[in-house]
Design a protein around this motif. Structure first.
Motif, PDB file in Angstrom:
ATOM      1  N   UNK A  26       7.340  25.663   9.782  1.00 46.39           N
ATOM      2  CA  UNK A  26       8.271  25.446   8.570  1.00 46.39           C
ATOM      3  C   UNK A  26       9.053  26.745   8.666  1.00 46.39           C
ATOM      4  N   UNK A  27      10.213  26.719   8.833  1.00 43.91           N
ATOM      5  CA  UNK A  27      11.281  28.035   8.663  1.00 43.91           C
ATOM      6  C   UNK A  27      10.887  28.696   7.449  1.00 43.91           C
ATOM      7  N   UNK A  28      10.704  28.213   6.294  1.00 46.73           N
ATOM      8  CA  UNK A  28      10.604  28.946   5.110  1.00 46.73           C
ATOM      9  C   UNK A  28       9.473  29.528   4.876  1.00 46.73           C
ATOM     10  N   UNK A  29       8.288  29.380   5.814  1.00 43.80           N
ATOM     11  CA  UNK A  29       6.991  30.028   5.836  1.00 43.80           C
ATOM     12  C   UNK A  29       7.299  31.667   5.827  1.00 43.80           C
ATOM     13  N   UNK A  30       6.370  32.468   5.015  1.00 41.54           N
ATOM     14  CA  UNK A  30       6.452  33.868   4.928  1.00 41.54           C
ATOM     15  C   UNK A  30       5.286  34.351   5.710  1.00 41.54           C
ATOM     16  N   UNK A  90       4.831  43.093   8.182  1.00 43.06           N
ATOM     17  CA  UNK A  90       5.833  42.226   8.835  1.00 43.06           C
ATOM     18  C   UNK A  90       7.311  42.221   8.459  1.00 43.06           C
ATOM     19  N   UNK A  91       7.947  42.181   9.191  1.00 45.30           N
ATOM     20  CA  UNK A  91       9.476  41.927   8.760  1.00 45.30           C
ATOM     21  C   UNK A  91      10.363  41.481   9.977  1.00 45.30           C
ATOM     22  N   UNK A 110      10.717  33.771  16.501  1.00 45.72           N
ATOM     23  CA  UNK A 110      12.315  33.573  16.482  1.00 45.72           C
ATOM     24  C   UNK A 110      12.624  33.159  15.328  1.00 45.72           C
ATOM     25  N   UNK A 111      13.591  33.591  14.146  1.00 44.12           N
ATOM     26  CA  UNK A 111      14.209  33.185  13.089  1.00 44.12           C
ATOM     27  C   UNK A 111      15.489  33.374  13.098  1.00 44.12           C
ATOM     28  N   UNK A 112      16.156  32.388  13.144  1.00 44.82           N
ATOM     29  CA  UNK A 112      17.600  32.530  13.433  1.00 44.82           C
ATOM     30  C   UNK A 112      18.100  33.590  14.544  1.00 44.82           C
TER      31      UNK A 112
END
Ligand code: 8DG
Ligand code: MG
Ligand code: MG
Length: 146
Positions: free
Chosen positions: A98-102, A114-115, A17-19
Protein backbone atom coordinates in the motif's frame (compact mmCIF):
# COMPACT_ATOMS: atom_id res chain seq x y z
CA UNK A 1 20.48 -13.43 17.32
CA UNK A 2 24.05 -12.37 16.68
CA UNK A 3 27.00 -14.62 17.51
CA UNK A 4 30.33 -13.36 18.83
CA UNK A 5 32.86 -15.35 16.76
CA UNK A 6 34.90 -13.44 14.17
CA UNK A 7 33.30 -14.98 11.10
CA UNK A 8 31.77 -13.42 7.98
CA UNK A 9 28.00 -12.93 8.36
CA UNK A 10 25.24 -12.48 5.82
CA UNK A 11 23.29 -9.21 5.95
CA UNK A 12 20.14 -8.73 3.87
CA UNK A 13 19.28 -5.14 3.08
CA UNK A 14 16.15 -3.89 1.40
CA UNK A 15 15.69 -0.74 -0.64
CA UNK A 16 12.03 0.22 -0.40
CA UNK A 17 11.33 2.31 -3.50
CA UNK A 18 8.59 4.97 -3.37
CA UNK A 19 8.39 6.97 -6.58
CA UNK A 20 11.96 8.27 -6.95
CA UNK A 21 12.92 7.96 -3.28
CA UNK A 22 14.32 5.26 -1.04
CA UNK A 23 13.79 4.56 2.68
CA UNK A 24 16.76 5.14 5.00
CA UNK A 25 17.23 5.68 8.73
CA UNK A 26 20.03 6.68 11.09
CA UNK A 27 21.53 3.61 12.79
CA UNK A 28 22.01 3.05 16.51
CA UNK A 29 24.52 0.20 16.58
CA UNK A 30 28.09 -0.79 17.41
CA UNK A 31 28.46 -1.14 13.62
CA UNK A 32 27.90 2.09 11.68
CA UNK A 33 26.54 4.10 14.60
CA UNK A 34 24.95 7.43 13.54
CA UNK A 35 25.17 6.60 9.84
CA UNK A 36 22.26 6.31 7.43
CA UNK A 37 21.34 2.85 6.19
CA UNK A 38 18.45 0.92 4.70
CA UNK A 39 16.30 -1.52 6.69
CA UNK A 40 17.74 -5.00 6.96
CA UNK A 41 19.31 -7.57 9.23
CA UNK A 42 20.90 -10.98 9.53
CA UNK A 43 19.92 -13.94 7.38
CA UNK A 44 18.56 -16.65 9.64
CA UNK A 45 19.12 -20.38 9.22
CA UNK A 46 16.85 -21.81 6.52
CA UNK A 47 15.63 -18.43 5.27
CA UNK A 48 15.52 -17.21 1.66
CA UNK A 49 16.85 -13.70 0.98
CA UNK A 50 13.31 -12.62 0.10
CA UNK A 51 11.90 -14.00 3.37
CA UNK A 52 14.66 -12.33 5.37
CA UNK A 53 14.15 -8.96 3.68
CA UNK A 54 10.37 -9.06 4.22
CA UNK A 55 10.77 -10.17 7.86
CA UNK A 56 13.40 -7.53 8.75
CA UNK A 57 11.40 -4.81 7.01
CA UNK A 58 8.26 -5.78 8.92
CA UNK A 59 10.12 -5.96 12.26
CA UNK A 60 11.85 -2.62 11.77
CA UNK A 61 9.19 -0.52 9.96
CA UNK A 62 5.88 -2.41 10.00
CA UNK A 63 5.71 -2.14 6.20
CA UNK A 64 4.10 -4.83 4.05
CA UNK A 65 5.59 -5.32 0.62
CA UNK A 66 4.31 -6.25 -2.77
CA UNK A 67 7.16 -7.85 -4.67
CA UNK A 68 10.81 -8.24 -3.94
CA UNK A 69 13.83 -8.85 -6.11
CA UNK A 70 17.56 -9.35 -5.81
CA UNK A 71 19.75 -6.41 -6.87
CA UNK A 72 23.38 -7.10 -6.03
CA UNK A 73 25.78 -8.49 -3.43
CA UNK A 74 28.87 -6.85 -1.91
CA UNK A 75 31.68 -7.92 0.39
CA UNK A 76 32.13 -5.54 3.33
CA UNK A 77 35.12 -5.82 5.64
CA UNK A 78 34.42 -3.36 8.45
CA UNK A 79 37.49 -3.56 10.68
CA UNK A 80 37.35 0.09 11.84
CA UNK A 81 33.95 -0.28 13.50
CA UNK A 82 33.48 -0.38 17.30
CA UNK A 83 32.70 -4.03 16.63
CA UNK A 84 35.04 -5.15 13.79
CA UNK A 85 32.89 -7.08 11.34
CA UNK A 86 32.79 -8.74 7.96
CA UNK A 87 29.49 -8.89 6.05
CA UNK A 88 28.46 -10.40 2.78
CA UNK A 89 25.59 -8.02 2.07
CA UNK A 90 22.67 -8.97 -0.14
CA UNK A 91 20.83 -5.92 -1.50
CA UNK A 92 17.18 -6.38 -2.43
CA UNK A 93 14.56 -4.03 -3.89
CA UNK A 94 10.87 -3.85 -3.11
CA UNK A 95 7.79 -1.62 -3.20
CA UNK A 96 5.08 -1.23 -0.56
CA UNK A 97 1.87 -3.20 -0.90
CA UNK A 98 0.00 0.00 0.00
CA UNK A 99 1.90 3.09 -1.21
CA UNK A 100 0.21 5.20 1.47
CA UNK A 101 1.61 3.13 4.33
CA UNK A 102 3.83 5.09 6.74
CA UNK A 103 7.04 3.46 8.03
CA UNK A 104 7.13 3.20 11.83
CA UNK A 105 10.21 3.27 14.04
CA UNK A 106 9.58 -0.12 15.66
CA UNK A 107 13.15 -0.64 16.97
CA UNK A 108 14.06 2.82 18.37
CA UNK A 109 17.12 1.35 20.07
CA UNK A 110 18.51 0.45 16.62
CA UNK A 111 17.25 3.31 14.41
CA UNK A 112 16.42 6.97 15.09
CA UNK A 113 13.62 6.98 12.49
CA UNK A 114 12.87 6.38 8.82
CA UNK A 115 12.52 8.85 5.98
CA UNK A 116 12.40 8.94 2.20
CA UNK A 117 15.46 10.26 0.29
CA UNK A 118 16.26 10.99 -3.34
CA UNK A 119 19.22 8.97 -4.62
CA UNK A 120 20.97 12.17 -5.77
CA UNK A 121 20.40 13.84 -2.39
CA UNK A 122 21.26 11.11 0.13
CA UNK A 123 21.80 11.95 3.81
CA UNK A 124 25.31 11.95 5.28
CA UNK A 125 27.15 10.09 6.55
CA UNK A 126 26.01 6.92 4.85
CA UNK A 127 26.76 3.53 6.42
CA UNK A 128 30.05 2.41 4.80
CA UNK A 129 28.64 -0.54 2.76
CA UNK A 130 25.96 1.75 1.37
CA UNK A 131 28.44 4.55 0.64
CA UNK A 132 30.68 2.08 -1.24
CA UNK A 133 27.70 0.92 -3.28
CA UNK A 134 26.72 4.51 -4.14
CA UNK A 135 30.30 5.46 -5.06
CA UNK A 136 30.48 2.45 -7.40
CA UNK A 137 27.75 4.15 -9.46
CA UNK A 138 25.06 1.63 -8.53
CA UNK A 139 21.47 2.78 -8.27
CA UNK A 140 18.58 0.64 -7.06
CA UNK A 141 15.84 2.15 -9.20
CA UNK A 142 14.29 0.17 -12.02
CA UNK A 143 15.62 1.13 -15.47
CA UNK A 144 13.07 3.26 -17.36
CA UNK A 145 11.16 1.35 -20.02
CA UNK A 146 12.19 2.35 -23.53
P1 8DG B 1 18.79 -8.69 13.50
O1 8DG B 1 19.18 -9.00 14.91
O2 8DG B 1 17.45 -8.01 13.37
O3 8DG B 1 18.99 -9.84 12.56
O4 8DG B 1 19.87 -7.68 13.04
P2 8DG B 1 19.85 -6.11 12.88
O5 8DG B 1 20.20 -5.48 14.17
O6 8DG B 1 18.61 -5.64 12.19
O7 8DG B 1 21.11 -6.01 11.87
P3 8DG B 1 21.63 -4.81 11.04
O8 8DG B 1 22.90 -4.34 11.67
O9 8DG B 1 20.57 -3.81 10.75
O10 8DG B 1 21.96 -5.54 9.63
C1 8DG B 1 22.85 -6.63 9.59
C2 8DG B 1 24.11 -6.27 8.88
O11 8DG B 1 23.89 -6.09 7.49
C3 8DG B 1 24.80 -4.98 9.29
O12 8DG B 1 25.36 -5.08 10.57
C4 8DG B 1 25.80 -4.87 8.18
C5 8DG B 1 24.98 -5.33 7.00
N1 8DG B 1 24.50 -4.16 6.25
C6 8DG B 1 25.21 -3.63 5.20
N2 8DG B 1 24.54 -2.56 4.70
C7 8DG B 1 23.42 -2.40 5.44
C8 8DG B 1 22.36 -1.46 5.38
O13 8DG B 1 22.28 -0.55 4.53
N3 8DG B 1 21.38 -1.61 6.31
C9 8DG B 1 21.41 -2.61 7.24
N4 8DG B 1 20.39 -2.69 8.10
N5 8DG B 1 22.40 -3.52 7.31
C10 8DG B 1 23.40 -3.41 6.43
O14 8DG B 1 26.27 -4.09 4.80
MG1 MG C 1 16.64 -6.28 12.39
MG1 MG D 1 18.49 -3.85 11.05
Amino acid sequence: MEGSEAVPRVGVVVFVIKENTVLLGKRRSSIGDSTFAAPGGHLEFGESWEECAARELKEETGLDIDNIEFLTVTNNILLEEAKPSHYVTIFMRTIMADPCQIPQTLEPNKCDGWDWYHWNDLPKPLFRPLETLVLSGFNPFPAPEI
